[in-house]
Design an enzyme around this catalytic site. Structure first.
Site, PDB file in Angstrom:
ATOM      1  N   THR A 107       0.871  -1.181   0.000  1.00 17.82           N
ATOM      2  CA  THR A 107       0.000   0.000   0.000  1.00 17.82           C
ATOM      3  C   THR A 107       0.902   1.223   0.000  1.00 17.82           C
ATOM      4  O   THR A 107       2.066   1.142   0.386  1.00 17.82           O
ATOM      5  CB  THR A 107      -0.894   0.053   1.253  1.00 17.82           C
ATOM      6  OG1 THR A 107      -0.031   0.140   2.390  1.00 17.82           O
ATOM      7  CG2 THR A 107      -1.749  -1.179   1.372  1.00 17.82           C
ATOM      8  N   GLU A 163      -5.821  -4.061  -0.371  1.00 22.66           N
ATOM      9  CA  GLU A 163      -6.137  -5.168   0.536  1.00 22.66           C
ATOM     10  C   GLU A 163      -7.292  -6.036   0.048  1.00 22.66           C
ATOM     11  O   GLU A 163      -7.552  -7.108   0.585  1.00 22.66           O
ATOM     12  CB  GLU A 163      -6.499  -4.604   1.923  1.00 22.66           C
ATOM     13  CG  GLU A 163      -5.328  -4.008   2.689  1.00 22.66           C
ATOM     14  CD  GLU A 163      -5.054  -2.545   2.359  1.00 22.66           C
ATOM     15  OE1 GLU A 163      -5.465  -2.087   1.269  1.00 22.66           O
ATOM     16  OE2 GLU A 163      -4.426  -1.864   3.190  1.00 22.66           O
ATOM     17  N   LYS A 218     -14.150  17.137  11.004  1.00 24.70           N
ATOM     18  CA  LYS A 218     -14.989  17.095  12.200  1.00 24.70           C
ATOM     19  C   LYS A 218     -15.326  18.516  12.641  1.00 24.70           C
ATOM     20  O   LYS A 218     -14.486  19.224  13.160  1.00 24.70           O
ATOM     21  CB  LYS A 218     -14.269  16.329  13.318  1.00 24.70           C
ATOM     22  CG  LYS A 218     -14.064  14.889  12.935  1.00 24.70           C
ATOM     23  CD  LYS A 218     -13.208  14.134  13.929  1.00 24.70           C
ATOM     24  CE  LYS A 218     -12.705  12.853  13.285  1.00 24.70           C
ATOM     25  NZ  LYS A 218     -11.458  13.026  12.512  1.00 24.70           N
ATOM     26  N   TRP A 236     -19.722  15.222  11.416  1.00 26.89           N
ATOM     27  CA  TRP A 236     -18.794  14.956  10.321  1.00 26.89           C
ATOM     28  C   TRP A 236     -19.243  15.625   9.034  1.00 26.89           C
ATOM     29  O   TRP A 236     -20.422  15.611   8.697  1.00 26.89           O
ATOM     30  CB  TRP A 236     -18.701  13.448  10.072  1.00 26.89           C
ATOM     31  CG  TRP A 236     -17.887  12.722  11.090  1.00 26.89           C
ATOM     32  CD1 TRP A 236     -17.392  13.246  12.255  1.00 26.89           C
ATOM     33  CD2 TRP A 236     -17.506  11.357  11.046  1.00 26.89           C
ATOM     34  NE1 TRP A 236     -16.713  12.272  12.943  1.00 26.89           N
ATOM     35  CE2 TRP A 236     -16.771  11.105  12.217  1.00 26.89           C
ATOM     36  CE3 TRP A 236     -17.692  10.321  10.142  1.00 26.89           C
ATOM     37  CZ2 TRP A 236     -16.224   9.847  12.512  1.00 26.89           C
ATOM     38  CZ3 TRP A 236     -17.163   9.077  10.417  1.00 26.89           C
ATOM     39  CH2 TRP A 236     -16.434   8.839  11.598  1.00 26.89           C
TER      40      TRP A 236
HETATM   41  P1  ADP Z   1      -3.783   3.707  -1.255  1.00 30.28           P
HETATM   42  O1  ADP Z   1      -3.978   3.390   0.174  1.00 30.28           O
HETATM   43  O2  ADP Z   1      -2.437   3.644  -1.784  1.00 30.28           O
HETATM   44  O3  ADP Z   1      -4.583   4.880  -1.771  1.00 30.28           O
HETATM   45  P2  ADP Z   1      -5.486   1.882  -2.607  1.00 30.28           P
HETATM   46  O4  ADP Z   1      -5.270   2.052  -4.040  1.00 30.28           O
HETATM   47  O5  ADP Z   1      -5.611   0.556  -2.033  1.00 30.28           O
HETATM   48  O6  ADP Z   1      -4.305   2.463  -1.949  1.00 30.28           O
HETATM   49  O7  ADP Z   1      -6.678   2.821  -2.213  1.00 30.28           O
HETATM   50  C1  ADP Z   1      -7.839   2.384  -1.613  1.00 30.28           C
HETATM   51  C2  ADP Z   1      -8.691   3.536  -1.214  1.00 30.28           C
HETATM   52  O8  ADP Z   1      -9.121   4.298  -2.341  1.00 30.28           O
HETATM   53  C3  ADP Z   1      -9.967   3.127  -0.555  1.00 30.28           C
HETATM   54  O9  ADP Z   1      -9.761   2.785   0.778  1.00 30.28           O
HETATM   55  C4  ADP Z   1     -10.823   4.357  -0.728  1.00 30.28           C
HETATM   56  O10 ADP Z   1     -10.553   5.327   0.254  1.00 30.28           O
HETATM   57  C5  ADP Z   1     -10.383   4.897  -2.047  1.00 30.28           C
HETATM   58  N1  ADP Z   1     -11.365   4.523  -3.060  1.00 30.28           N
HETATM   59  C6  ADP Z   1     -11.353   3.471  -3.878  1.00 30.28           C
HETATM   60  N2  ADP Z   1     -12.440   3.458  -4.660  1.00 30.28           N
HETATM   61  C7  ADP Z   1     -13.183   4.531  -4.317  1.00 30.28           C
HETATM   62  C8  ADP Z   1     -14.447   5.066  -4.744  1.00 30.28           C
HETATM   63  N3  ADP Z   1     -15.156   4.508  -5.714  1.00 30.28           N
HETATM   64  N4  ADP Z   1     -14.893   6.185  -4.133  1.00 30.28           N
HETATM   65  C9  ADP Z   1     -14.185   6.790  -3.163  1.00 30.28           C
HETATM   66  N5  ADP Z   1     -12.999   6.328  -2.717  1.00 30.28           N
HETATM   67  C10 ADP Z   1     -12.506   5.218  -3.285  1.00 30.28           C
END
Ligand code: ADP
Length: 543
Positions: free
Chosen positions: A185, A331, A441, A446
């Site tokens: 990640t 993940e 916040k 929120w």
């Molecule tokens: P990083 O932690 O490097 O950004 P990821 O590519 O695994 O890695 O990112 C996952 C995150 O991206 C999710 O936990 C979420 O916050 C965001 N995300 C993914 N898809 C969406 C979506 N359709 N709308 C909003 N946020 C999203």
């Protein structure tokens, strides 16, 4: 009593052989640093993956050893995917846009034994070579004619390495739970964490990805992943295409090049393209400027960050393209949810359809979801209550590589805490309101930064928008809207704030607007809120 069905392991090598056997003549088109249009077939791809597997076996590696890649989306990288995982090694895809310290951390933490690299990343490796002494050698993914001069030790040319090998290889009969790939990640908080996929999770995820209500992928499609192979396995596209026989179009280092992407979409008859919103923002802007219409493209899968309503509208109205939102993370392999309409929704008005499309989507079969409050109590699916989004399923990580529970990311009853805050409506459509750490916040309530960003993006003078919380003496935090103006457009602070009237609750409206030339992005094209918060640490709201 046990059933009487075969216990055939779900293996990545079986995807490779299925693709080569049933769709052997299907084309794979790549842009590479040394060839603007490389073309060959599934059959040739898997033949070369077998050659690579033979070569890897001769490097003295043990099954389970990590072999890294530092490369863009092209055919050699694809061969590495199949050759490495299929032969029993772990394909560790590295994001080349990470900081050098992060690269060093990841390579050492993963204990990578060899690194396969594009020519253009050789200088990056040279700069850190003395800090990654555990790496035994480097394979440069090109031919002899394009080999660079380098100070790296033990360097091999990819084409020479595989040319010496036979295209016959018997894939090992691995246990399906054998590790197949590793992806870290981005590590916006603390060190990057490794997610270790296995053959079973990869195959099950690929089955789910091709389903009609997910990607609706078939052998009639031509697919352009504008999501890197180092970004959660390009959302599983290497596997789902080989299951179905879809044509694969790989843009190589031209990921961010609107002109090349538009040309590929057109000349390669691309029906499905995938990427994060920032990529499409650039492409839509290019298309508008160049007066191009994306005639052949039928649909896009967009995810990885919130998708602005204005983008869904632009695809629909200007290009006749159906934008389908997806949600996922490293993940979760990554697909956890996808947004498509349900039976009974035929009569929705175009506006209602847009509203629905702004949601992240319905949880896929195989990725269960729930939202919980601070005490871990499950919240109702009413589309209003928001809480921590938790998921579980066979392609969700059960722990991080070499961290043994150290991340505190899993609940006692076996759910993974995503770090996202979400609502789920009665139809099962999940919408992300924020990442836990980005939520604003204000006076104990929120505010969703994502909703404020989406609304701002609907203003014609806004090219890109981000909202962050700024500390406030009375309300703890209040939103600040940060805007990049669209080229040649003017707009005032007052106009932008007035734009929110009637779109969000009055108390959500940002206290101020800051105009910037550009926003910082992560290596995968998401707005880097951490960096923005740093840039604005000294910022104070006007009296
Ligand atoms: P990083 O932690 O490097 O950004 P990821 O590519 O695994 O890695 O990112 C996952 C995150 O991206 C999710 O936990 C979420 O916050 C965001 N995300 C993914 N898809 C969406 C979506 N359709 N709308 C909003 N946020 C999203």
């Amino acid at each position: 009593m046990q059933g009487l069905m075969m216990n055939t392991p779900l293996l990545i090598s079986s995807i490779a052989e299925h693709g080569a056997k049933y769709h052997g003549g299907r084309e794979i088109v790549s842009v590479t640093a040394d060839n603007p249009r490389h073309r060959y077939t599934y059959r040739e791809c898997i033949g070369r993956a077998r050659q690579l597997a033979n070569a890897l076996d001769k490097l003295g590696l043990e099954h389970g050893d990590r072999v890294a890649t530092l490369a863009w989306n092209d055919y050699r990288h694809l061969e590495a995917y199949y050759g490495m995982s299929g032969a029993g090694y772990v394909c560790h895809t590295i994001n080349p846009r990470l900081f050098p310290e992060q690269l060093v951390f990841i390579i050492n933490h993963a204990e990578d034994r060899w690194i396969f690299t594009d020519v253009m990343f050789v200088p990056l490796l040279e700069a850190i070579a003395d800090k990654i002494s555990g790496v035994e050698g480097f394979v440069v993914m090109t031919d002899e004619a394009h080999m660079p001069e380098t100070s790296l030790k033990n360097v091999v040319c990819y084409e020479t390495l595989i040319a010496a090998e036979s295209a016959e290889f018997t894939w090992p009969e691995l246990d399906e739970r054998t590790a197949s790939a590793l992806c870290y990640t981005s590590g916006t908080t603390g060190d990057p964490k490794g997610v270790l996929y296995d053959h079973r999770s990869t195959v099950l995820h690929a089955f789910a990805a091709v389903a009609p209500d997910t990607m609706n992928l078939s052998c009639h499609d031509s697919v352009l992943p504008v999501v890197p192979l180092f970004h959660v396995n390009a959302w599983g596209i290497p596997y789902s295409t080989f299951i179905t026989g879809a044509k694969l179009v790989l843009p190589g280092p031209k990921m961010g090049d609107g002109e090349v992407l538009c040309e590929l979409l057109d000349t390669e008859d691309v029906t499905l393209a995938l990427g994060v919103p920032t990529v499409w923002l650039g492409l839509l802007q290019y298309a508008e400027k160049a007066g191009k219409r994306l005639d052949k493209l039928q649909r896009t899968i967009v995810g990885g960050a919130a998708v602005p309503r204005s983008m869904i509208e632009a695809f629909r109205d200007q290009h006749g393209v159906d934008l389908r939102q997806g949600w996922g993370m490293t993940e979760t392999s990554p697909l956890g949810a996808a947004n498509s309409t349900k039976a009974g929704m035929e009569s929705l008005t175009p506006d209602e359809r847009l509203d629905l499309a702004t949601k992240a989507g319905r949880g896929l079969f195989g990725c269960e979801m729930r939202i919980v409050d601070d005490e871990g109590v499950e919240l109702p699916w009413d589309g209003e209550a928001y809480g921590a989004l938790q998921v579980r399923g066979p392609w969700v990580c059960s722990d991080y590589f070499k961290l043994e529970g150290g991340a505190g990311s899993h609940t006692d009853d076996g759910w993974f805490d995503t770090g996202d805050v979400a609502t789920i409506d009665p139809g099962g459509y999940m919408a992300i309101t924020d990442r836990t750490k980005d939520v604003i916040k204000s006076g104990g309530e929120w505010i969703s930064s994502i909703e404020l960003e989406n609304a701002a993006m609907g203003h014609p003078a806004v090219a890109e928008a981000a909202v962050i919380g700024i500390s406030h003496p009375k309300w703890t935090e209040r939103p600040l809207l940060i805007v990049v103006k669209a080229e040649g457009q003017e707009v005032s602070k007052e106009e932008l704030l007035a734009w929110y009237d009637g779109k969000v609750a009055t108390w959500w409206i940002p206290n101020d607007v800051a105009f910037v030339e550009e926003l910082p992005h992560t290596a995968t094209g998401k707005i880097k809120k951490i960096e923005l918060r740093k840039q604005f640490t000294d910022y104070q709201f006007p009296e």
